[in-house]
Design a protein around this motif. Structure first.
Motif, short mmCIF file in Angstrom:
data_model
loop_
_atom_site.label_atom_id
_atom_site.label_comp_id
_atom_site.label_asym_id
_atom_site.label_seq_id
_atom_site.Cartn_x
_atom_site.Cartn_y
_atom_site.Cartn_z
N TYR A 170 0.83 -1.22 0.07
CA TYR A 170 -0.08 0.10 0.03
C TYR A 170 0.99 1.39 -0.18
N ARG A 171 1.90 1.35 0.85
CA ARG A 171 2.51 2.83 1.16
C ARG A 171 3.16 3.10 -0.11
N MET A 172 4.16 2.19 -0.60
CA MET A 172 5.19 2.40 -1.84
C MET A 172 4.15 2.70 -2.89
N PRO A 173 3.27 2.15 -3.39
CA PRO A 173 2.57 2.38 -4.56
C PRO A 173 1.94 3.80 -4.38
N ASP A 174 1.36 4.06 -3.16
CA ASP A 174 0.61 5.27 -3.01
C ASP A 174 1.56 6.56 -3.05
N LEU A 175 2.79 6.57 -2.25
CA LEU A 175 3.84 7.45 -2.54
C LEU A 175 4.39 7.75 -3.79
N TYR A 176 4.52 6.75 -4.78
CA TYR A 176 4.96 6.68 -5.91
C TYR A 176 4.18 7.30 -6.86
N ALA A 177 2.85 7.12 -6.76
CA ALA A 177 1.77 7.77 -7.48
C ALA A 177 1.82 9.31 -7.21
N ARG A 178 2.11 9.74 -5.94
CA ARG A 178 1.88 11.03 -5.52
C ARG A 178 3.31 11.88 -5.86
N ALA A 179 4.28 11.18 -6.08
CA ALA A 179 5.40 11.82 -6.08
C ALA A 179 5.63 12.53 -7.75
N ASP A 180 6.14 13.59 -7.76
CA ASP A 180 6.20 14.17 -9.16
C ASP A 180 7.26 13.70 -9.89
N GLU A 181 8.52 13.09 -9.00
CA GLU A 181 9.52 12.52 -9.84
C GLU A 181 10.32 11.54 -8.55
N GLU A 182 11.06 10.53 -9.03
CA GLU A 182 11.63 9.64 -8.43
C GLU A 182 12.24 10.13 -7.27
N THR A 183 13.08 11.05 -7.32
CA THR A 183 13.98 11.79 -6.07
C THR A 183 12.89 12.09 -5.04
N GLU A 184 11.71 12.56 -5.42
CA GLU A 184 10.76 12.87 -4.45
C GLU A 184 10.39 11.86 -3.60
N TYR A 185 9.87 10.63 -4.52
CA TYR A 185 9.57 9.46 -3.90
C TYR A 185 10.52 8.92 -2.86
N ASP A 186 11.83 8.75 -3.33
CA ASP A 186 12.84 8.54 -2.28
C ASP A 186 12.81 9.23 -1.12
N HIS A 187 12.82 10.61 -1.06
CA HIS A 187 12.82 11.30 0.13
C HIS A 187 11.63 10.97 0.89
N MET A 188 10.38 10.78 0.31
CA MET A 188 9.05 10.48 1.12
C MET A 188 9.46 9.16 1.87
N LEU A 189 9.65 8.19 1.23
CA LEU A 189 9.68 6.88 1.81
C LEU A 189 10.86 6.68 2.81
N ILE A 190 12.19 7.30 2.55
CA ILE A 190 13.10 7.21 3.64
C ILE A 190 12.68 7.98 5.06
N ASN A 191 11.94 9.28 4.76
CA ASN A 191 11.55 9.95 6.00
C ASN A 191 10.24 9.28 6.59
N ARG A 192 9.38 8.64 6.15
CA ARG A 192 8.18 7.90 6.51
C ARG A 192 8.36 6.46 6.93
N TYR A 193 9.22 5.94 6.37
CA TYR A 193 9.51 4.44 6.76
C TYR A 193 10.98 3.86 6.92
N LEU A 194 11.77 4.09 6.10
CA LEU A 194 13.07 3.54 6.01
C LEU A 194 13.63 3.83 7.03
N LYS A 195 13.79 5.00 7.38
CA LYS A 195 14.75 5.60 8.64
C LYS A 195 14.19 4.93 10.08
N ASP A 196 13.05 4.44 10.12
CA ASP A 196 12.51 3.86 11.31
C ASP A 196 12.68 2.31 11.43
N LEU A 197 13.22 1.46 10.20
CA LEU A 197 13.03 0.11 10.20
C LEU A 197 14.45 -0.16 10.66
N ASN A 198 14.35 -1.04 11.59
CA ASN A 198 15.74 -1.72 12.27
C ASN A 198 16.40 -2.77 11.15
#
Length: 432
Positions: A170-198
């Motif tokens: 759910y989260r990845m496809p949603d962020l990818y569809a909302r991002a204007d470019e792939e670097t924006e997607y990267d930034h959102m995914l890191i800040n919302r999920y990846l940085k919090d995963l062990n």
């Protein structure tokens, strides 16, 4: 080596309530009330686990976290003793078994803290000859504080069992569809999920995405292949050593890929940015992938990981293309390769070859226009001017074209401007 700072570590406590309550622990520790510090620390650890589970339910509708809370609440309610600690032990056990929040060592550390909490909170004066209460030492309390900060309190809530699947589905496809470019997607995914995963969660996410991107061909995987592949690249960029360990420690799993066209395109993109990972795969699958790549010139040009170095790949690619039909896509890929190596001469030669393969008068004119855009005529040297004339003189699709005299005039003007004189056409009978 710099000493471990409890104060600095405590600033990384993720939950605001936990951070507030943790001050009580530090206050007791600072004035030497070590029994109070241990008792407060254990209470805060249990509270923090509850906070994190509740956060996951609210933020991600995490059914696994909700089930743990429900089961623990039921145990607490049915127990006749209002302040029974059984539910606390159940909570730690369930979080340890069903989420990615606690490692085995963390659970052991909590058990050790619990034992000291029990000794500190309950009178044991009848059990000691000295008639003294148990008091943990300063060093023991400091060790408890450090292990709880590292193992529990500074971790995010984003580690529960179902989160990795939720992120992928759910989260990845949603962020990818909302991002204007792939670097924006990267930034959102890191800040919302990846940085919090062990580390375990990152490894789990990478492993699943690898399978979905490079192996499976069901409808959902096809639909999400772009975002899955992009996320693989992102994870590898941010957590390169985790990814390296994943592949090197489970070569068999990561070598189970299907080099069909869609998957192959993503493999080329991934391994071109991470060539050392390609060499971790089983040798047989490396050969299979290479054979599939060589069926399509554009694929081969892009696959720099097949050669020992970028320079060697230019040599290998030039030899590979020697007797092959050049497409515009292949030419563009080759252009990118030569620009990385600052090798304009190699590009000029391939453009001339591409021009020589014109299939019609119209095609020849179109390719000449492309040639001028990629390599302006005024940038050619004398030898290259004559190489271009040779190509034109040996292709009937070029010299028989009604616009060929105009093209020769353009070349002569550029040559005169560059060299100070026009070119000698006496050896090119079809161009006179």
């Amino acid at each position: 080596m710099q000493d471990y700072s409890i104060d600095l570590a405590s600033e990384r406590i993720t939950h605001p309530k936990t951070k507030e309550y943790f001050r009580e622990v530090m206050s007791s520790y600072a004035i030497g009330n070590y029994r109070s510090a241990v008792a407060a620390l254990y209470t805060i650890v249990i509270s923090d686990l509850v906070f994190k589970l509740k956060d996951q339910v609210e933020r991600e509708n995490d059914q696994g976290a909700e089930r743990i809370l429900r089961e623990v609440a039921a145990e607490k309610t049915k127990n006749a003793e209002r302040f029974s600690a059984k539910w606390e032990f159940d909570l730690v056990d369930k979080v340890g078994k069903e989420t990615k929040l606690l490692e085995l060592g963390d659970i052991t550390a909590i058990e050790h803290l619990k034992n000291h909490r029990n000794l500190s909170s309950h009178p044991n004066i009848l059990d000691t000859e000295e008639n003294t209460l148990f008091t943990p030492t300063k060093e023991q309390v400091r060790a408890h504080i450090r292990s709880m900060l590292e193992g529990v309190l500074t971790k995010s809530s984003a580690h529960t069992e179902k989160l990795v699947d939720t992120i992928i589905e759910y989260r990845m496809p949603d962020l990818y569809a909302r991002a204007d470019e792939e670097t924006e997607y990267d930034h959102m995914l890191i800040n919302r999920y990846l940085k919090d995963l062990n580390e375990k969660a990152i490894a789990s996410l990478f492993r699943k995405l690898w399978k979905y991107t490079f192996r499976l061909e069901d409808e959902l995987c096809i639909t999400n292949r772009d975002v899955n592949a992009r996320t693989l690249l992102l994870i590898t960029s941010v957590y390169s050593e985790i990814v390296f360990r994943c592949i090197s420690e489970d070569q068999k799993f990561y070598s189970l890929v299907i080099p069909n066209t869609d998957q192959l395109k993503k493999m080329i993109e991934f391994f071109s940015k991470n060539p050392r990972l390609f060499r971790l795969l089983d040798k047989d699958i490396q050969k299979d992938i290479e054979q599939e790549i060589k069926k399509t010139p554009t694929f081969y040009v892009k696959s720099i990981f097949l050669s020992a170095s970028l320079d060697q790949h230019l040599i290998d690619t030039t030899n590979y293309l020697q007797d092959r039909k050049i497409t515009i896509f292949c030419l563009r890929a080759y252009e990118k390769l030569t620009k990385e190596l600052n090798n304009r001469q190699a590009l000029v030669k391939l453009i001339f070859k591409y021009y020589s393969q014109s299939d019609s008068y119209t095609d020849a004119y179109s390719r000449f226009s492309l040639l001028k855009r990629m390599v302006p005529l005024e940038s050619l040297n004398e030898a290259e001017y004559y190489d271009l004339l040779k190509v034109m003189n040996t292709s009937s699709q070029i010299y028989n074209g009604t616009n060929c005299p105009d093209l020769i005039s353009e070349i002569q003007e550029a040559a005169e401007l560059k060299l100070g004189n026009k070119l000698d056409l006496s050896s090119y009978s079809n161009l006179q």
